[in-house]
Motif scaffolding. Structure first.
Motif, mmCIF file in Angstrom:
data_model
loop_
_atom_site.group_PDB
_atom_site.id
_atom_site.type_symbol
_atom_site.label_atom_id
_atom_site.label_comp_id
_atom_site.label_asym_id
_atom_site.label_seq_id
_atom_site.Cartn_x
_atom_site.Cartn_y
_atom_site.Cartn_z
ATOM 1 N N PHE A 105 0.896 -1.030 0.069
ATOM 2 C CA PHE A 105 -0.037 -0.069 0.066
ATOM 3 C C PHE A 105 0.968 1.366 0.058
ATOM 4 N N THR A 106 0.596 2.196 -0.828
ATOM 5 C CA THR A 106 1.297 3.439 -0.781
ATOM 6 C C THR A 106 0.270 4.569 -0.427
ATOM 7 N N ASP A 107 0.660 5.067 0.942
ATOM 8 C CA ASP A 107 -0.390 6.057 1.393
ATOM 9 C C ASP A 107 -0.057 7.474 0.594
ATOM 10 N N ASP A 108 -0.965 7.904 -0.100
ATOM 11 C CA ASP A 108 -1.187 9.158 -0.819
ATOM 12 C C ASP A 108 -1.402 10.226 0.387
ATOM 13 N N SER A 109 -2.620 9.775 1.353
ATOM 14 C CA SER A 109 -2.931 10.735 2.307
ATOM 15 C C SER A 109 -3.500 10.125 3.140
ATOM 16 N N ARG A 110 -4.275 10.597 4.294
ATOM 17 C CA ARG A 110 -4.787 9.924 5.372
ATOM 18 C C ARG A 110 -6.222 8.886 4.795
ATOM 19 N N ASP A 121 -6.511 8.308 1.178
ATOM 20 C CA ASP A 121 -6.191 7.661 -0.137
ATOM 21 C C ASP A 121 -5.092 6.600 -0.242
ATOM 22 N N THR A 122 -5.092 5.764 -0.986
ATOM 23 C CA THR A 122 -4.050 4.744 -1.067
ATOM 24 C C THR A 122 -3.910 4.163 -2.507
ATOM 25 N N VAL A 123 -2.794 3.559 -2.720
ATOM 26 C CA VAL A 123 -2.944 2.893 -4.202
ATOM 27 C C VAL A 123 -2.459 1.605 -3.752
ATOM 28 N N VAL A 124 -2.821 0.352 -4.245
ATOM 29 C CA VAL A 124 -2.428 -0.900 -4.068
ATOM 30 C C VAL A 124 -1.534 -1.377 -5.027
ATOM 31 N N SER A 125 -0.544 -2.171 -4.762
ATOM 32 C CA SER A 125 0.391 -2.888 -5.672
ATOM 33 C C SER A 125 0.374 -4.378 -5.330
ATOM 34 N N TRP A 126 0.843 -5.118 -6.366
ATOM 35 C CA TRP A 126 0.941 -6.652 -6.201
ATOM 36 C C TRP A 126 1.833 -7.207 -7.145
ATOM 37 N N THR A 127 2.393 -8.370 -7.074
ATOM 38 C CA THR A 127 3.117 -9.173 -7.861
ATOM 39 C C THR A 127 2.064 -10.411 -8.335
ATOM 40 N N PRO A 128 2.173 -10.593 -9.722
ATOM 41 C CA PRO A 128 1.294 -11.690 -10.218
ATOM 42 C C PRO A 128 1.496 -12.809 -9.652
ATOM 43 N N PRO A 129 0.290 -13.663 -9.808
ATOM 44 C CA PRO A 129 0.594 -14.897 -9.104
ATOM 45 C C PRO A 129 1.649 -15.853 -9.864
ATOM 46 N N ALA A 130 2.346 -16.982 -9.207
ATOM 47 C CA ALA A 130 3.362 -17.613 -10.047
ATOM 48 C C ALA A 130 2.513 -18.626 -11.073
ATOM 49 N N ASP A 131 1.477 -18.917 -10.828
ATOM 50 C CA ASP A 131 0.489 -19.936 -11.281
ATOM 51 C C ASP A 131 -0.767 -19.311 -11.968
#
Length: 97
Positions: free
Chosen positions: A20-25, A27-37
């Motif tokens: 999670f990247t906190d843009d403010s109190r 707001d957030t942006v979520v990021s992830w790594t694709p599944p291996a399968d």
């Protein structure tokens, strides 16, 4: 008989490395790594599901391609349970997202 098209695929694995990247109190942006399968079928899109204030994730708040969401806004002080799901063609075909 007529030939039939069959998709030989299964459910993809779960995305990992959720961050999670906190843009403010609020707001957030979520990021992830694709599944291996990928379950044998290309990942079509991802979905972010949340549960508010201790409830298991039950609300889809975002879906789209790639591994980074748009900015998501929540009320200050809200406790979130977040789940990221990878969706492939088999899941769309069987509507089990």
């Amino acid at each position: 008989s007529e030939p039939h098209e069959v998709l030989c695929a299964g459910v993809p694995g779960k995305p990992t490395g959720i961050a999670f990247t906190d843009d403010s109190r609020t707001d957030t942006v979520v990021s992830w790594t694709p599944p291996a399968d990928n379950g044998g079928s290309e990942i079509i899109h991802y979905e972010i599901w949340v549960g508010l204030d201790g409830v298991a994730p039950d609300r889809r708040v975002w879906w789209g391609p790639g591994t980074v969401s748009d900015t998501l806004t929540f009320a200050t002080g809200t406790k979130l349970q977040v789940q990221v799901a990878a969706i492939n063609a088999m899941m769309l075909q069987n509507d089990i997202s």
